[in-house]
Design a protein around this motif. Structure first.
Motif, PDB file in Angstrom:
ATOM      1  N   VAL A  15     -18.196  36.668  37.169  1.00 54.81           N
ATOM      2  CA  VAL A  15     -16.759  36.926  37.269  1.00 54.81           C
ATOM      3  C   VAL A  15     -16.530  37.735  38.547  1.00 54.81           C
ATOM      4  CG1 VAL A  15     -16.315  36.932  34.782  1.00 54.81           C
ATOM      5  CG2 VAL A  15     -16.973  39.066  35.913  1.00 54.81           C
ATOM      6  N   GLY A  16     -15.304  37.670  39.057  1.00 56.00           N
ATOM      7  CA  GLY A  16     -14.979  38.470  40.245  1.00 56.00           C
ATOM      8  C   GLY A  16     -14.245  37.639  41.267  1.00 56.00           C
ATOM      9  N   GLY A  17     -13.004  38.018  41.560  1.00 58.09           N
ATOM     10  CA  GLY A  17     -12.221  37.263  42.512  1.00 58.09           C
ATOM     11  C   GLY A  17     -11.867  35.898  41.948  1.00 58.09           C
ATOM     12  N   ALA A  18     -11.200  35.107  42.788  1.00 60.73           N
ATOM     13  CA  ALA A  18     -10.801  33.782  42.328  1.00 60.73           C
ATOM     14  C   ALA A  18     -11.981  32.820  42.332  1.00 60.73           C
ATOM     15  CB  ALA A  18      -9.688  33.259  43.232  1.00 60.73           C
ATOM     16  N   ASN A  19     -13.013  33.160  43.081  1.00 61.22           N
ATOM     17  CA  ASN A  19     -14.128  32.232  43.230  1.00 61.22           C
ATOM     18  C   ASN A  19     -15.447  33.006  43.370  1.00 61.22           C
ATOM     19  OD1 ASN A  19     -15.885  30.175  43.863  1.00 61.22           O
ATOM     20  ND2 ASN A  19     -15.095  29.889  45.953  1.00 61.22           N
TER      21      ASN A  19
END
Lengths: 268, 293
Positions: free
Chosen positions: A36-40
């Motif tokens: 997980v983390g940021g949009a990508n």
């Protein structure tokens, strides 16, 4: 901060194996669903991949400036890039990373025409290692005299920056051209065996050719063999080899720093 | 476990000593308050280690490991730990620190500080590894918060909760990298001030300040991802966060970290001077801290 997910999660060892695969081999499909983390998060993973690649390629290129001079930067970067993917470091001290690079270079198809390349890179690696050594107080001949009754069993420790290289190409000539910035327009190198002694300390380096028998004698000593074994090796190559004179030259060159004797020095 | 160090303690702001500066530092003895080194740069470099021992005569030293992989699922690299111990014994630093991260996998070293999931299993594993490291080094280990670009969906606790539990279970201490807090908070979308407020202040033994680089966040047009490059001056937003951290943690040895595109040593000293000024201002503004000082 991070919300737990219900997804089945592999053990930490497996997670780290998947991350290792993503970073070194670029295969990230199995790890990305766990992140997980940021949009990508997959894009963020590229930061670690790039750091691994760039930092280690840079470490290799810095250690082999002469080899880069020989083959050019594009070929060097391509070879170093392939090397760091195929041969990750085995330990955290990056100063020790790159010992296998000369052999790796020799197997590169694109560099196959440069048969001497491996040996030039081997010499450069040994010079780099010798340059960061420190030297110790050398012993004189008198120290050996104390052991004269059992000299054949004695082992000698050489200077820490002492190395030996047997090369089927006279790469020392090429290295001198590189170090003196004296490369001619055209230069032809012919195959010829050379036996080199490399020594260095605190940034200073030297490399010299030896006769084959002297090379065998000194190399055997430097790799921890007794004087008796070192003498045998030299005499097998040249039955007229003068062991006493060779030992004296080795000591007088300031290369002996310690005497290890199974019997200790002769009592006074 | 032995916990006593005879090494002179650093106070105020020190600077990271990297190999390109070491000859200059030994020869000219610039006015750094203390120096921090990566043992991995010296263990396999006898000439560098010799110069470092000379520097040790004039400056307090802190040892900051990058290769003691306490988060490695396969176990701590004991060979490397022994090599670090040997150097630590020669230097007698006032602190030995490392990262909440992993770097090795099955005999391969990935030359980076990689993230961990924050859950109970990982916590138990790391507590065991920190115990092993502290026993191996014969002194307390100081654990640094990482810079994060992503996390793990299975994390069940925050990073601060994870670090606090490590302190409670192992007696380790903490290195609060204020720049890392800023970077991770930006990248992972949380409040850096709440993070600082959650850190167990009594456990903080050192702080770090370093530069980062902003890069376009590919999947989020117009947004940046902050990358912990240690290749620039400390950002203004980090100075502000540092002032807050000083008010919370009190007078704490602080390091200016700069590892890439290394500037002249004087630039590092100027950054350290600014950190000292920020610390003095923060402490003076807080009557409790001022009284303690």
């Amino acid at each position: 901060m991070l919300s737990p997910r219900t997804r089945s999660v592999p053990p930490l060892f497996e997670v780290q194996r998947l991350l290792r695969e993503a970073i070194i081999e670029g295969e990230s499909s199995a790890i990305v669903p766990l992140l997980v983390g940021g949009a990508n998060p997959a894009g963020r993973l590229a930061i670690h991949r790039r750091h691994y690649h760039d930092s280690l390629v840079s470490a290799i290129v810095e250690k082999f400036p002469g080899t880069t001079w020989l083959i050019g930067s594009p070929a060097m970067l391509e070879a170093a890039s392939a090397f760091v993917r195929r041969h990750p470091p085995a330990a955290p001290c990056i100063a020790e990373y790159g010992e296998d690079f000369p052999r790796f270079l020799a197997d590169r198809e694109a560099l196959g025409s440069l048969a001497y390349l491996r040996w030039f890179a081997e010499l450069e690696w040994l010079l780099v290692r010798a340059a960061i050594a420190i030297d110790r107080q050398p012993l004189g001949m008198q120290s050996l005299a104390d052991h004269r009754d059992h000299l054949a069993d004695v082992e000698l420790a050489g200077q820490p920056g002492l190395r030996y290289l047997a090369s089927p190409w006279p790469v020392d000539e090429l290295m001198k051209l590189y170090l003196t910035d004296a490369a001619p327009e055209q230069y032809a190198l012919s195959a010829a065996d050379v036996w080199l002694e490399i020594c260095g300390a605190r940034g200073a380096i030297r490399f010299d050719r030896l006769e084959y028998s002297e090379f065998l004698f000194r190399q055997a000593i430097a790799t921890g063999n007794s004087l008796g074994i070192a003498a045998e090796r030299a005499l097998e190559a040249d039955e007229s080899f003068d062991v006493g004179a060779a030992l004296q030259r080795f000591v007088m060159d300031g290369l002996v720093t310690e005497i290890r004797s199974p019997q200790g020095p002769r009592p006074l | 476990m032995t916990t006593v160090s005879n090494g002179r303690a650093g106070s105020g702001t020190g600077v990271g000593l990297r190999l390109p500066h070491i000859q200059e530092v030994v020869a000219t003895r610039p006015p750094a308050r203390w120096l921090e080194i990566h043992p991995e740069n010296f263990i396999a470099n006898p000439h560098g280690a010799e110069l470092l021992l000379e520097a040790r005569r004039h400056y307090p030293i802190s040892v900051h490991t990058v290769g003691v992989s306490i988060g490695c699922a396969g176990g701590v690299d004991r060979v490397h730990l022994r090599r670090v111990r040997a150097l630590v014994d020669r230097l007698d630093p006032f602190l030995v620190s490392g990262h909440l991260a992993w770097s090795t996998h099955q005999g391969e070293y990935l030359n980076d500080l990689l993230p961990l999931p924050y859950d109970e299993k990982t916590l138990r594993l790391l507590a065991t590894h920190i115990d092993e490291v502290q026993d191996g080094l014969g002194r307390p280990y100081v654990v640094e918060n990482p810079s994060s670009y992503f996390g793990f969906g299975n994390s069940t606790m925050s990073e601060v909760e994870f670090l606090s539990e490590l302190v409670a279970r192992t007696g380790c201490r903490l290195l609060c990298d204020v720049s890392n807090v800023h970077i991770s908070a930006h990248n992972m979308d949380y409040d850096p001030y709440r993070y600082i407020d959650g850190v167990p202040a009594d456990a903080v033994a050192e702080m770090h300040l370093g530069g980062f680089t902003a890069e376009p966040d590919e999947a989020n047009p117009g947004a940046d991802v902050l990358v912990d490059t240690h290749a620039a001056r400390v950002a203004e937003s980090v100075w502000t966060l540092y002032e807050h951290a000083v008010r919370r943690f009190g007078s704490t040895p602080t390091l200016i970290e700069w590892d890439h595109e290394l500037p002249p040593f004087a630039t590092l000293l100027a950054e350290a001077k600014r950190a000292d000024q920020v610390m003095a201002r923060a402490l003076a503004a807080d009557p409790l801290c001022a009284a303690a000082v």
